[in-house]
Enzyme design. Structure first.
Site, short mmCIF file in Angstrom:
data_model
loop_
_atom_site.label_atom_id
_atom_site.label_comp_id
_atom_site.label_asym_id
_atom_site.label_seq_id
_atom_site.Cartn_x
_atom_site.Cartn_y
_atom_site.Cartn_z
N HIS A 1 66.92 98.79 38.71
CA HIS A 1 66.95 100.41 38.62
C HIS A 1 65.32 100.65 38.59
CE1 HIS A 1 71.23 100.46 38.23
NE2 HIS A 1 71.08 101.60 38.60
N LYS B 1 64.80 104.46 34.01
CA LYS B 1 66.07 104.42 33.64
C LYS B 1 65.99 104.03 32.14
CE LYS B 1 70.58 102.48 34.45
NZ LYS B 1 71.29 103.87 34.10
#
Length: 266
Positions: A154, A158
Site C-alpha cells: 500500500h 496508510k
C-alpha cells in the site's frame, strides 16, 4: 432513490464516494467531517469536483444521520463505532469500510448491528471479494500440502498494517483449513527463527509511494506455486462498491453483513 450521507466527505475516499453515488443515481443527503475541519460549511459537491449539490459539509453527526437512509463511513474503527452507535439509535443503515478493527471492536460492531442492518467490509471491491471466494475453494482443495504466505502493498500514508483485506484473506484461508487465524498468523521473521511450521500463515507488509493496494496469496508446494493476486489501480472501485453496498443494505433485516452478502457470493 437512496439517500446517502458520507462521513469523511472532504477526504480522498469521501470525495470519490460522492461522485460514485451521484453516478449511481443516489441522493447525497449529507456530508460529514470532524469538528474544526477547514472544509466544514463548503459545498460537498464542489469539494468532490462534481458540481454544486447544495449540501454543505457539516460537523453535526446527529443531524447528518437523521437526514439519510444510510451512512457510508471510511474513517477509523473508533470513529466508525461511534457512527454505528448513532445510526443504531436513529434506526439508520450504515456501510463501514474502515480497517484495523480489533476482535473486541468487531464484537462491539456485531452487538450494535442487532438494531440495524450494517455492512462492515475491509474491502468493497467486487474483484477482491471474488478473490475471497476463490481462496476458500483453493485452500480446501490443496489442504495442508501447501504453505501459505500473503504479501500486501500500500501507499506510504496508510496507517494500519497489515491491511484489513490481507487479514481477511488470511482468515478465509485459515477457516477453510480448519485453523485459528489468530494462532497461526506470523507477522514477523528475523534472525534465527527456526523452520517454518506447516500451520502458520505468513503475512508480509510493504509501504511506499502511491500504491493504491496490491494483495497476493501464495500457495507454495513442492515444485510448484500458485499465486492469487489482486491489484487496485484506482480508489474508484472501492467507492463504487460502497455505494452498491449502501443501496443493498437499506431495508434489510438487522445484522452485520459483509460484501459477500452484498454480492450474493455466500
Amino acid at each position: 432513490m437512496t439517500k446517502i450521507a458520507v462521513c469523511g466527505a472532504a477526504g480522498r475516499m469521501g470525495q470519490r464516494i460522492i461522485v460514485a453515488a451521484r453516478e449511481a443515481g443516489c441522493t447525497i443527503s449529507g456530508a460529514l467531517e470532524r469538528p474544526g475541519h477547514e472544509m466544514v460549511g463548503q459545498d460537498a459537491g464542489l469539494i468532490a469536483g462534481c458540481g454544486a449539490l447544495g449540501v454543505a459539509i457539516s460537523d453535526d453527526l446527529n443531524a447528518v444521520v437523521e437526514g439519510c437512509d444510510v451512512l457510508i463511513d471510511f474513517t477509523t474503527p473508533k470513529v466508525s463505532l461511534k457512527n454505528l452507535e448513532v445510526c443504531a439509535l436513529k434506526k439508520k443503515s450504515i456501510v463501514i469500510g474502515s480497517t484495523g478493527f480489533t476482535p473486541e471492536e468487531r464484537a462491539l460492531a456485531v452487538e450494535l448491528a442487532r438494531e440495524i442492518p450494517a455492512v462492515l467490509a475491509p474491502n468493497m471491491s467486487v474483484g477482491v471479494n471474488v478473490c475471497f471466494k476463490i481462496l476458500k475453494d483453493v485452500a480446501k482443495t490443496l489442504g495442508d500440502d501447501f504453505d501459505v504466505e500473503i504479501v500486501e502493498l500500500h501507499h506510504n500514508k496508510k496507517k494500519d498494517a497489515p491491511s484489513g483485506t490481507a487479514v481477511r484473506m488470511g482468515e478465509v484461508v485459515a477457516e477453510a483449513l480448519g485453523r485459528d487465524y489468530n494462532k497461526v498468523a506470523t507477522y514477523h521473521r528475523e534472525g534465527i527463527c527456526g523452520e517454518r511450521t506447516k500451520e502458520e500463515i505468513g503475512m508480509q507488509t510493504v509501504r511506499g509511494g502511491d500504491i493504491v493496494g496490491e494483495h497476493t496469496v501464495y500457495f507454495i508446494g513442492m515444485g510448484e506455486r500458485i499465486e492469487i493476486s489482486h491489484r487496485a489501480m484506482t480508489r474508484d472501485m472501492f467507492s463504487r462498491g460502497s455505494v452498491r453496498a449502501a443501496q443493498w443494505v437499506v431495508g434489510k433485516a438487522p445484522g452485520l453483513y459483509d460484501m459477500q452478502d452484498v454480492l450474493g457470493l455466500k
